[in-house]
Write a protein that holds these residues in place. Structure first.
Motif, PDB file in Angstrom:
ATOM      1  N   LYS A   1      17.466 -19.875 131.516  1.00  0.00           N
ATOM      2  CA  LYS A   1      16.127 -19.298 131.694  1.00  0.00           C
ATOM      3  C   LYS A   1      15.255 -20.364 132.347  1.00  0.00           C
ATOM      4  O   LYS A   1      15.178 -21.491 131.867  1.00  0.00           O
TER       5      LYS A   1
ATOM      6  N   LYS B   1      24.382  -4.917 137.153  1.00  0.00           N
ATOM      7  CA  LYS B   1      23.124  -5.074 137.892  1.00  0.00           C
ATOM      8  C   LYS B   1      22.171  -3.890 137.732  1.00  0.00           C
ATOM      9  O   LYS B   1      20.995  -3.993 138.079  1.00  0.00           O
TER      10      LYS B   1
ATOM     11  N   LYS C   1      13.224 -13.303 139.255  1.00  0.00           N
ATOM     12  CA  LYS C   1      14.490 -13.429 139.975  1.00  0.00           C
ATOM     13  C   LYS C   1      15.656 -13.358 138.991  1.00  0.00           C
ATOM     14  O   LYS C   1      15.671 -14.072 137.988  1.00  0.00           O
ATOM     15  N   GLN C   2      16.619 -12.489 139.294  1.00  0.00           N
ATOM     16  CA  GLN C   2      17.836 -12.352 138.490  1.00  0.00           C
ATOM     17  C   GLN C   2      19.009 -12.839 139.336  1.00  0.00           C
ATOM     18  O   GLN C   2      19.404 -12.182 140.289  1.00  0.00           O
ATOM     19  N   THR C   3      19.527 -14.009 138.999  1.00  0.00           N
ATOM     20  CA  THR C   3      20.670 -14.579 139.707  1.00  0.00           C
ATOM     21  C   THR C   3      21.898 -14.355 138.843  1.00  0.00           C
ATOM     22  O   THR C   3      22.009 -14.928 137.752  1.00  0.00           O
ATOM     23  N   ILE C   4      22.795 -13.517 139.325  1.00  0.00           N
ATOM     24  CA  ILE C   4      23.967 -13.138 138.550  1.00  0.00           C
ATOM     25  C   ILE C   4      25.212 -13.634 139.283  1.00  0.00           C
ATOM     26  O   ILE C   4      25.440 -13.261 140.438  1.00  0.00           O
ATOM     27  N   ASN C   5      25.996 -14.466 138.616  1.00  0.00           N
ATOM     28  CA  ASN C   5      27.231 -15.016 139.184  1.00  0.00           C
ATOM     29  C   ASN C   5      28.420 -14.483 138.411  1.00  0.00           C
ATOM     30  O   ASN C   5      28.540 -14.715 137.223  1.00  0.00           O
TER      31      ASN C   5
ATOM     32  N   VAL D   1      19.286 -16.903 135.192  1.00  0.00           N
ATOM     33  CA  VAL D   1      20.591 -17.088 135.822  1.00  0.00           C
ATOM     34  C   VAL D   1      21.654 -16.758 134.781  1.00  0.00           C
ATOM     35  O   VAL D   1      21.642 -17.309 133.678  1.00  0.00           O
TER      36      VAL D   1
ATOM     37  N   ASP E   1      25.770 -16.607 134.300  1.00  0.00           N
ATOM     38  CA  ASP E   1      27.098 -16.945 134.817  1.00  0.00           C
ATOM     39  C   ASP E   1      28.140 -16.274 133.937  1.00  0.00           C
ATOM     40  O   ASP E   1      28.315 -16.660 132.779  1.00  0.00           O
TER      41      ASP E   1
ATOM     42  N   LYS F   1      30.537  -4.921 138.243  1.00  0.00           N
ATOM     43  CA  LYS F   1      29.415  -5.707 138.786  1.00  0.00           C
ATOM     44  C   LYS F   1      28.208  -4.803 139.044  1.00  0.00           C
ATOM     45  O   LYS F   1      27.075  -5.158 138.716  1.00  0.00           O
TER      46      LYS F   1
ATOM     47  N   GLU G   1      12.901 -17.091 136.593  1.00  0.00           N
ATOM     48  CA  GLU G   1      14.271 -16.747 136.981  1.00  0.00           C
ATOM     49  C   GLU G   1      15.170 -16.754 135.751  1.00  0.00           C
ATOM     50  O   GLU G   1      15.019 -17.583 134.851  1.00  0.00           O
TER      51      GLU G   1
ATOM     52  N   TRP H   1      29.603 -15.341 128.863  1.00  0.00           N
ATOM     53  CA  TRP H   1      28.528 -15.608 129.808  1.00  0.00           C
ATOM     54  C   TRP H   1      27.611 -16.684 129.276  1.00  0.00           C
ATOM     55  O   TRP H   1      27.495 -16.901 128.082  1.00  0.00           O
TER      56      TRP H   1
END
Length: 134
Positions: A78, A114, A127-131, A91, A93, A110, A89, A74
């Motif tokens: 930040k 989360k 904000k937590q952006t999880i890809n 992010v 990946d 997944k 946020e 991953w």
């Protein structure tokens, strides 16, 4: 009983020792905030903790289901706000070279990520952006 013992070393640097293991972590203020940027900043550690926690919980689920997470990696980005200075946020990946070919297990992993303790502990305004690239 304390978990961590820390010492301010001057020049915006701290040293933290995990009491059970004796392992140490150093932090520096980032260059854009009067520091040297020679180590993780405290906010870097927050972002790193989120990713690490997610993978730890995914690992627990994977082991329970007899799945190997080998090849999972991953990257974390930040993003900071300036007024006030705070993380706005994180992010993450995720990449998995050879994911398991079972949609049910992938969804469980997944969901586990989360709902890790760090993700649930952070302010909802962050904000937590999880890809999941698998």
């Amino acid at each position: 009983m304390p978990t961590i013992k820390s010492v301010y070393q001057g020049n915006l640097r701290t040293n933290m020792r995990h009491l059970q293991s004796g392992l140490e972590v150093i932090t520096d203020a980032p260059v854009d905030n009067n520091g040297k940027g020679e180590a993780f900043s405290p906010t870097d550690l927050v972002a790193a903790a989120l990713g690490s926690c997610m993978v730890t919980i995914m690992g627990i689920v994977a082991e329970r289901d007899g799945v190997s997470l080998e090849g999972l990696s991953w990257e974390i980005t930040k993003i900071m706000n300036s007024q006030p200075r705070k993380i706005s946020e994180i992010v993450i990946d995720f990449h998995w070279e050879k994911p398991v070919n079972d949609p049910t297990i992938l969804q469980k992993l997944k969901n586990a990520a989360k709902t890790c303790p760090v993700a649930l502990s952070l302010d909802p305004a962050l904000k937590q952006t999880i890809n999941f690239n698998f």
